[in-house]
Design a protein around this motif. Structure first.
Motif, PDB file in Angstrom:
ATOM      1  N   SER A 277      45.321  47.597  60.985  1.00 52.55           N
ATOM      2  CA  SER A 277      45.243  48.339  62.245  1.00 52.55           C
ATOM      3  C   SER A 277      45.674  49.787  62.063  1.00 52.55           C
ATOM      4  O   SER A 277      45.107  50.707  62.669  1.00 52.55           O
ATOM      5  CB  SER A 277      46.110  47.666  63.312  1.00 52.55           C
ATOM      6  OG  SER A 277      45.542  46.434  63.676  1.00 52.55           O
ATOM      7  N   ILE A 280      42.735  51.607  60.623  1.00 47.07           N
ATOM      8  CA  ILE A 280      41.707  51.911  61.625  1.00 47.07           C
ATOM      9  C   ILE A 280      42.099  53.153  62.421  1.00 47.07           C
ATOM     10  O   ILE A 280      41.274  54.044  62.672  1.00 47.07           O
ATOM     11  CB  ILE A 280      41.503  50.702  62.559  1.00 47.07           C
ATOM     12  CG1 ILE A 280      40.942  49.521  61.767  1.00 47.07           C
ATOM     13  CG2 ILE A 280      40.560  51.062  63.706  1.00 47.07           C
ATOM     14  CD1 ILE A 280      40.921  48.220  62.559  1.00 47.07           C
ATOM     15  N   THR A 284      39.906  56.632  62.165  1.00 50.30           N
ATOM     16  CA  THR A 284      39.150  57.057  63.347  1.00 50.30           C
ATOM     17  C   THR A 284      39.830  58.192  64.102  1.00 50.30           C
ATOM     18  O   THR A 284      39.164  58.916  64.847  1.00 50.30           O
ATOM     19  CB  THR A 284      38.955  55.874  64.310  1.00 50.30           C
ATOM     20  OG1 THR A 284      40.236  55.431  64.780  1.00 50.30           O
ATOM     21  CG2 THR A 284      38.235  54.722  63.628  1.00 50.30           C
ATOM     22  N   ALA A 290      41.440  52.216  67.832  1.00 44.37           N
ATOM     23  CA  ALA A 290      42.329  51.390  67.012  1.00 44.37           C
ATOM     24  C   ALA A 290      42.845  50.191  67.796  1.00 44.37           C
ATOM     25  O   ALA A 290      42.868  49.063  67.289  1.00 44.37           O
ATOM     26  CB  ALA A 290      43.496  52.240  66.511  1.00 44.37           C
ATOM     27  N   ALA A 293      39.906  47.726  68.424  1.00 45.28           N
ATOM     28  CA  ALA A 293      39.562  46.963  67.216  1.00 45.28           C
ATOM     29  C   ALA A 293      40.634  45.933  66.901  1.00 45.28           C
ATOM     30  O   ALA A 293      40.327  44.803  66.493  1.00 45.28           O
ATOM     31  CB  ALA A 293      39.373  47.924  66.041  1.00 45.28           C
ATOM     32  N   SER A 294      41.894  46.306  67.117  1.00 43.55           N
ATOM     33  CA  SER A 294      42.990  45.358  66.866  1.00 43.55           C
ATOM     34  C   SER A 294      42.896  44.160  67.805  1.00 43.55           C
ATOM     35  O   SER A 294      43.111  43.011  67.399  1.00 43.55           O
ATOM     36  CB  SER A 294      44.339  46.062  67.038  1.00 43.55           C
ATOM     37  OG  SER A 294      44.475  47.117  66.110  1.00 43.55           O
TER      38      SER A 294
END
Length: 372
Positions: A277, A280, A284, A290, A293-294
């Motif tokens: 994480s 990410i 980004t 982030a 996505a997590s």
């Protein structure tokens, strides 16, 4: 109306200018609809692996085995020679259950022996599904065939003397929700918390959308990233140890395998969650991306881990997604150790978790050097 029109036009212009926003309201919903439709299109569980120990080797025993898999829910994956071999298959997670068909199976009374079915009950939902399918086959189709065969031979069968079924729920004989749910939910929560913390601690270092200031103050190398993640790994690992002590040491749930190895696997999972994480966020430079996505990979981990619902026999996208998630490999390692599997069986799982952690850590380094 003019204010409404102005606001509307402004928002439309914002959407046209923002590739991320445009993707969020068009591509992301379309992909999610397609993925969910593909994952759930099968509708019901299928091909759950079981083993059959056939001590009878008779037409009746072969008919019973065929009846067990006739509905498509179960699949005979193994045919061990004896019950000891079947038990090893169950402990290694290769099958969800096994049935022992006795040598006297199909013989007329007065010496009926029950079919012994042993089910892995640590995963309650899967175990209950397997048990139901096997019980249905034994008490339904099999009993009917024995009665018909006996009638053809002119033997009067007392219904009470028909061979029955003896079901053994292994590893969680009380079907305890406490053991079942705590073994699943607690590590899943720690996994999600670690992922969110990893995203937050990196995003909090953004200054003008860059990690340059943090990199300048810390050096931004491997040691800086290690120092950044270590406090969170130690804190979350401590809570993971407390949960294990509560479950095994206080509540008395026995771990047949190695407790130390299971806790090592949990540390590897937390390290992977923090690093992935964080990577990410670093790549980004968008905290929203982030966190999203997590939530996607850590929030859905429990559902696709095979703990709450079986993955075997599911549609291919479900299997791919499940295997891509770190939590799937940790949960398998943990439950194997509860069942008493040899450590060697779960070394590949631990190695994979460490690869996830190393990959996340490496991506953090790449992000720092690329955009310093």
């Amino acid at each position: 109306m003019s204010r409404f029109r102005a606001a509307l036009l402004r928002e439309l212009a914002l959407i046209r200018a923002s590739r991320a926003l445009l993707t969020a309201i068009t591509v992301a919903p379309a992909l999610s609809l397609l993925m969910i439709a593909a994952m759930l299109s099968r509708g019901s569980l299928g091909d759950l692996p079981i083993a059959i120990v056939d001590e009878s080797h008779s037409p009746a025993s072969r008919t019973l085995a065929n009846d067990m898999v006739a509905q498509g829910g179960l699949a005979i994956a193994e045919a061990p020679a004896n019950e000891a071999e079947a038990d090893l298959l169950l402990r290694s997670g290769k099958v969800w259950a096994y049935a022992v068909i006795p040598a006297t199976f199909g013989d007329p009374p007065p010496t009926p022996e029950p079919v012994r079915v042993s089910v892995n009950a640590t995963y309650l939902s899967v175990g209950s599904t397997v048990e139901r399918e096997m019980r249905r086959a034994v008490l339904g189709a099999f009993a009917g065939q024995v009665q018909a065969a006996a009638a053809q031979r002119g033997i009067a069968l007392d219904r009470e003397n028909l061979p029955g079924i003896q079901v053994n729920l292994l590893f969680n004989p009380q079907s305890s929700l406490e053991f079942y749910l705590e073994a699943l939910i607690q590590p899943a929560i720690l996994h999600l918390v670690a992922a969110c913390v990893g995203a937050f601690v990196v995003a909090s270092e953004f200054r003008g959308g860059s990690l340059a200031r943090w990199a300048a103050e810390t050096g931004g190398g491997a040691s800086a990233w290690a120092g950044k993640y270590l406090p969170y790994l130690a804190a979350l690992g401590w809570w993971g140890a407390m949960w294990m002590i509560w479950l095994v040491g206080i509540r008395g749930w026995r771990m047949e395998g190695s407790l130390a190895f299971a806790m090592t696997g949990q540390l590897a999972l937390l390290a992977a969650s923090l690093a992935l994480s964080g990577a990410i966020a670093a790549l980004t430079r968008q905290s929203g991306v982030a966190f999203s996505a997590s939530a996607l990979y850590a929030g859905s981990a429990l559902a696709y881990s095979g703990g709450s619902l079986p993955i075997e026999g599911s549609a291919a996208p479900v299997v791919w997604w499940s295997q891509a998630l770190p939590f799937t490999h940790y949960l398998r390692l943990q439950m194997d150790q509860f069942l008493g599997s040899p450590i060697a069986v779960d070394l590949p799982g631990l190695a994979l978790l460490l690869v996830y952690a190393a990959a996340g850590f490496g991506l953090c380094l790449v992000a720092t050097r690329a955009r310093r």
